[in-house]
Design a protein around this motif. Structure first.
Motif, mmCIF file in Angstrom:
data_model
loop_
_atom_site.group_PDB
_atom_site.id
_atom_site.type_symbol
_atom_site.label_atom_id
_atom_site.label_comp_id
_atom_site.label_asym_id
_atom_site.label_seq_id
_atom_site.Cartn_x
_atom_site.Cartn_y
_atom_site.Cartn_z
ATOM 1 N N LEU A 1 0.830 -1.201 0.000
ATOM 2 C CA LEU A 1 0.000 0.000 0.000
ATOM 3 C C LEU A 1 0.864 1.250 0.000
ATOM 4 N N GLU A 2 1.960 1.211 0.743
ATOM 5 C CA GLU A 2 2.874 2.348 0.754
ATOM 6 C C GLU A 2 3.446 2.596 -0.635
ATOM 7 N N GLU A 3 3.756 1.535 -1.354
ATOM 8 C CA GLU A 3 4.293 1.681 -2.709
ATOM 9 C C GLU A 3 3.252 2.280 -3.646
ATOM 10 N N MET A 4 2.006 1.869 -3.491
ATOM 11 C CA MET A 4 0.952 2.435 -4.328
ATOM 12 C C MET A 4 0.852 3.941 -4.117
ATOM 13 N N ILE A 5 0.867 4.344 -2.868
ATOM 14 C CA ILE A 5 0.753 5.771 -2.558
ATOM 15 C C ILE A 5 1.985 6.526 -3.066
ATOM 16 N N GLU A 6 3.167 5.944 -2.823
ATOM 17 C CA GLU A 6 4.413 6.591 -3.227
ATOM 18 C C GLU A 6 4.540 6.697 -4.745
ATOM 19 N N SER A 7 3.922 5.758 -5.466
ATOM 20 C CA SER A 7 4.049 5.743 -6.927
ATOM 21 C C SER A 7 3.277 6.862 -7.607
ATOM 22 N N GLY A 8 2.424 7.555 -6.865
ATOM 23 C CA GLY A 8 1.618 8.615 -7.448
ATOM 24 C C GLY A 8 0.222 8.164 -7.823
ATOM 25 N N LEU A 9 -0.174 6.976 -7.411
ATOM 26 C CA LEU A 9 -1.524 6.483 -7.670
ATOM 27 C C LEU A 9 -2.480 7.135 -6.674
ATOM 28 N N ASN A 10 -3.496 7.805 -7.192
ATOM 29 C CA ASN A 10 -4.477 8.490 -6.348
ATOM 30 C C ASN A 10 -5.823 7.788 -6.475
ATOM 31 N N ALA A 11 -6.187 7.043 -5.438
ATOM 32 C CA ALA A 11 -7.448 6.301 -5.441
ATOM 33 C C ALA A 11 -8.239 6.651 -4.198
ATOM 34 N N VAL A 12 -9.566 6.585 -4.322
ATOM 35 C CA VAL A 12 -10.454 6.874 -3.200
ATOM 36 C C VAL A 12 -11.252 5.634 -2.854
ATOM 37 N N LEU A 13 -11.693 5.557 -1.607
ATOM 38 C CA LEU A 13 -12.561 4.459 -1.185
ATOM 39 C C LEU A 13 -13.933 4.662 -1.790
ATOM 40 N N ILE A 14 -14.408 3.654 -2.509
ATOM 41 C CA ILE A 14 -15.709 3.768 -3.141
ATOM 42 C C ILE A 14 -16.716 2.799 -2.541
ATOM 43 N N LYS A 15 -16.210 1.876 -1.707
ATOM 44 C CA LYS A 15 -17.083 0.959 -0.990
ATOM 45 C C LYS A 15 -16.410 0.589 0.315
ATOM 46 N N VAL A 16 -17.190 0.496 1.389
ATOM 47 C CA VAL A 16 -16.674 0.042 2.675
ATOM 48 C C VAL A 16 -17.563 -1.101 3.158
ATOM 49 N N ALA A 17 -16.926 -2.101 3.727
ATOM 50 C CA ALA A 17 -17.663 -3.259 4.246
ATOM 51 C C ALA A 17 -16.886 -3.833 5.407
ATOM 52 N N MET B 1 11.701 2.334 -8.738
ATOM 53 C CA MET B 1 11.026 1.910 -7.515
ATOM 54 C C MET B 1 10.132 0.705 -7.775
ATOM 55 N N LEU B 2 9.408 0.730 -8.894
ATOM 56 C CA LEU B 2 8.533 -0.383 -9.232
ATOM 57 C C LEU B 2 9.332 -1.640 -9.552
ATOM 58 N N LEU B 3 10.409 -1.495 -10.305
ATOM 59 C CA LEU B 3 11.209 -2.652 -10.710
ATOM 60 C C LEU B 3 12.012 -3.237 -9.561
ATOM 61 N N SER B 4 12.215 -2.464 -8.507
ATOM 62 C CA SER B 4 13.009 -2.973 -7.382
ATOM 63 C C SER B 4 12.359 -4.189 -6.745
ATOM 64 N N LYS B 5 11.063 -4.382 -6.995
ATOM 65 C CA LYS B 5 10.369 -5.539 -6.434
ATOM 66 C C LYS B 5 10.920 -6.842 -6.978
ATOM 67 N N GLY B 6 11.433 -6.817 -8.217
ATOM 68 C CA GLY B 6 11.928 -8.043 -8.809
ATOM 69 C C GLY B 6 13.381 -8.316 -8.525
ATOM 70 N N ARG B 7 14.020 -7.455 -7.739
ATOM 71 C CA ARG B 7 15.446 -7.607 -7.497
ATOM 72 C C ARG B 7 15.721 -8.355 -6.211
ATOM 73 N N THR B 8 16.951 -8.842 -6.124
ATOM 74 C CA THR B 8 17.393 -9.537 -4.927
ATOM 75 C C THR B 8 17.530 -8.549 -3.780
ATOM 76 N N THR B 9 17.042 -8.912 -2.611
ATOM 77 C CA THR B 9 17.154 -8.057 -1.443
ATOM 78 C C THR B 9 18.390 -8.422 -0.633
ATOM 79 N N ASN B 10 18.782 -7.539 0.269
ATOM 80 C CA ASN B 10 19.958 -7.799 1.095
ATOM 81 C C ASN B 10 19.791 -9.045 1.945
ATOM 82 N N THR B 11 18.555 -9.306 2.378
ATOM 83 C CA THR B 11 18.336 -10.481 3.227
ATOM 84 C C THR B 11 18.461 -11.773 2.441
ATOM 85 N N ASP B 12 18.332 -11.706 1.096
ATOM 86 C CA ASP B 12 18.477 -12.894 0.273
ATOM 87 C C ASP B 12 19.939 -13.221 -0.006
#
Length: 699
Positions: free
Chosen positions: A152-168, A286-297
């Motif tokens: 969720l943090e990545e979505m917000i940081e990426s510049g994606l602006n979305a609003v809640l349209i349904k709550v349950a 930032m988006l492509l970093s998801k496919g990279r090896t992390t330090n813990t790996d």
């Protein structure tokens, strides 16, 4: 690759489009399924599609400046099983019709982009449809193992602006009467989602969603149905959506769980500044970093330095140093619930047949295996693991074409390696099957064909894993980067460091994929690994792989490292790992035994030769519940002495005695070689087969 993006208007489908573009794909069209106008409904009881917010989807045509294909949902969720086959009047068939229309209008569409994050149900069905229309499936944003807070943090940081349209989700507070223990109402205070949260952005709601996750274990991304969203803007949009007039619709005004959504009555798009359009290099990275090896790996710096000292710059594969597999006890073995068919070559089935093509040999062997399964009341669905050994890995595609004809939607896991097969054989195949005591509790299969950051899609007709009882069989894992389906290719000036860097990244990536696969089945890599066969294409790769395996998993897991001349995609390493699953239900562990329900003990044993013996050997064993594994290696300590049949026979007998002894010690019951379901021997390709077969008679 040209792709059509499935969109619902929600954050997931738009974030997935961003990942597709970041990975170099071209989105050429949008596709959406909407409620049938005749129903008069905004929100359908659909297992597949988000329909709330459908009023705004037409605006996406202008936002993306792309053609938009839409179709009404006429079907219902009829086929609700874990797997899906085409079913008349099911809502999945509406997706097929929609994508078929896209394919007809834009024939060069090669892929489908879908934004499902945690839903295997949706993924399986979209994969079924993409196979029907002969397209690839791209779900790069789908990361079942990604931390949802981080996502969720990545979505917000990426510049994606979305609003809640349904709550349950849970409301503010409720008086609940417990009639069994207290006649007075009890006031429970909840801080959940309310109707006044509708229309708020993800950025505004982030602290609240985080608190819900921490207090009530609610899905922070709404994957548990807590909320749905509508994307108003993202970097791919050339225009943004403005909501002019909305209406709050109360779907359920329950005191504990309010369900409400926004009906969009009026909206428009407005132009964006040029600098706000498109992915910046920073956001792409930032988006492509998801496919990279992390330090813990990665291995520790100390280990990396040590491994560099162990290899030289001359790292060419020497086929004279590789091994040949031999399946001992060559008869069919039936020990309920397991059924094993040994390594079969075409010479075993038709001894006098002249050498044929790879396709012909594969067909003859698979027909034979199929007949043997049927004779025991089994089918391919009972098979939990297949080993395929080929003479020439360059024929991998031809092998898959012949092999694929025998399997349906969930083929068994498979390990494929190149070996120096004897007798001019082109292929050798063996399989392990499992007979379910209760067909309702059969094999659970993980078969992922979509491209994502999770783990590699299958590159042949096999599943990533199969689980029966408390055992997990995982297909051979090579170091493909999941989102590119390519092997790592580091560029360094020094050739030794470049080869080592590539090897280490392949090992790291393959072990990470291996871990993600078993975690998806509620197991763990270090916690549940039972036995490992690691195939490497150079003798000097073995110590590197062993050190990284032991650093990641530990030295206690039985493991053997085998040198072969070739692996799929020219990989340097491939892992075949068997797992036990402590999370499995007790009935599945004991379904063939009358033992009392109890905590299943786990035992590891290890033994090795003394330093002064002529033959060096090492054996390891693991046992838990009804499954045990033993691996052993032996060799000649003095390599200057020519190998003779007598020396080999002595080594063979010593190893068998050690294996038998450790097998007996690892279980509470008295076990011996006769209790073993199957034994595979890998022997040096320069050793005559007749010598090995003489030793095989010892069994």
């Amino acid at each position: 690759m040209k792709v059509v993006a499935l969109i619902s208007g929600g954050k997931d489908s738009c974030f997935n489009m961003m990942h597709c573009v970041a990975n170099g794909h071209e989105i050429v069209a949008l596709a959406n399924l909407k409620p049938a106008a005749a129903t008069g409904k905004d929100e359908l009881d659909s297992y597949m599609y988000q329909t709330v917010g459908h009023d705004a989807i037409e605006l996406y045509r202008d936002c993306m400046n792309l053609p938009l294909f839409r179709r009404e949902i006429r079907g219902e969720a009829l086929a609700q099983g874990a797997d899906y086959r085409p079913t008349a009047d099911d809502e999945v068939e509406d997706l097929y019709e929609l994508l078929s229309a896209v394919k007809a209008a834009i024939p060069d569409v090669e892929g489908v982009a879908s934004g499902a994050i945690l839903s295997n149900y949706q993924r399986v069905r979209v994969e079924n449809v993409k196979d029907t229309i002969h397209c690839h499936l791209h779900m790069p944003a789908a990361q079942s193992l990604t931390d949802q807070k981080e996502l969720l943090e990545e979505m917000i940081e990426s510049g994606l602006n979305a609003v809640l349209i349904k709550v349950a989700a849970m409301g503010e507070q409720s008086d609940v009467q417990c009639i069994f223990c207290n006649p007075k109402p009890i006031t429970l205070i909840f801080k959940g989602l309310k109707r006044n949260h509708l229309g708020k952005t993800l950025n505004d709601m982030y602290p609240h969603l985080l608190q819900m996750n921490e207090r009530f274990d609610a899905h922070i991304c709404g994957e548990g149905g807590e909320f749905e969203s509508l994307t108003l803007d993202c970097p791919l949009f050339v225009k943004r959506i403005i909501l002019d007039e909305v209406e709050t619709v109360i779907h359920s005004d329950d005191a504990v769980a309010v369900v409400a959504y926004l009906r969009i009555k009026k909206a428009h798009v407005e132009d964006k500044a040029l600098e706000d359009i498109g992915l910046t290099e920073e956001k792409r990275a930032m988006l492509l970093s998801k496919g990279r090896t992390t330090n813990t790996d990665c291995p520790s710096k100390e280990l990396a330095s040590l491994m560099l000292q162990e290899i030289s710059s001359d790292l060419l594969v020497d086929k004279e140093q590789t091994v040949i597999p031999l399946r001992c006890r060559p008869r069919i073995r039936w020990r309920p619930p397991y059924f094993t068919i040994p390594g079969i070559k075409v010479q075993n089935v038709t001894p006098n047949k002249a050498q044929g093509t790879l396709e012909e040999e594969t067909t003859i062997i698979l027909n034979y295996l199929q007949d043997q399964l049927v004779s025991c009341g089994l089918t391919w669905d009972n098979v939990v693991m297949i080993h395929v050994y080929v003479r020439d890995m360059s024929a991998f595609g031809r092998l898959n074409a012949a092999y694929n004809k025998y399997f349906g939607i969930n083929p068994p896991p498979r390990v494929t390696v190149e070996v120096a097969l004897p007798e001019d054989s082109q292929v050798q195949i063996d399989c392990l099957a499992y007979q379910y005591a209760d067909p309702a509790h059969g094999k659970e299969t993980l078969h992922v064909q979509s491209v994502s950051y999770w783990a590699p899609a299958n590159i042949g007709p096999y599943s990533q894993a199969a689980m029966v009882s408390d055992h997990i069989y995982v297909a051979g894992q090579i170091g493909l980067i999941p989102n590119t389906m390519q092997l790592p290719s580091p560029t360094l000036v020094d050739p030794t460091r470049q080869i080592l860097a590539g090897l280490m990244e392949e090992i790291t990536t393959s072990l990470r994929s291996l871990e993600r696969i078993v975690v998806a089945l509620s197991a763990g890599l270090a916690r549940d690994a039972a036995a490992c066969v690691c195939y490497v294409t150079d003798a000097r790769f073995g110590p590197v792989a062993r050190r990284m395996w032991e650093e990641r998993v530990g030295p206690q897991v039985p493991a053997v490292f085998v040198i072969v001349p070739g692996l799929p995609r020219n990989a340097k390493v491939e892992w075949q790992v068997l797992f036990g699953n402590r999370s499995a239900r007790q009935w599945s562990v004991d379904e063939y035994h009358d033992e009392a329900e109890m905590e299943v003990d786990e035992r590891y044993l290890q033994a090795q030769s003394s330093a002064d013996s002529d033959t060096c050997w090492e054996v390891q064993s693991w046992h838990r519940g009804n499954l045990g594994c033993v691996v052993g290696t032996c060799g000649q300590r003095d390599l200057s002495t020519p190998l003779t049949p007598s020396i080999l026979t002595t080594a063979w007998r010593t190893l068998l005695a050690s294996l038998s002894e450790i097998l007996d010690g690892v279980s509470e019951r008295t076990l011996g070689v006769s209790d073993v379901i199957s034994i595979t021997v890998f022997y040096h390709c320069n050793i005559p087969l007749a010598w090995i077969e003489t030793g095989n008679e010892e069994l």
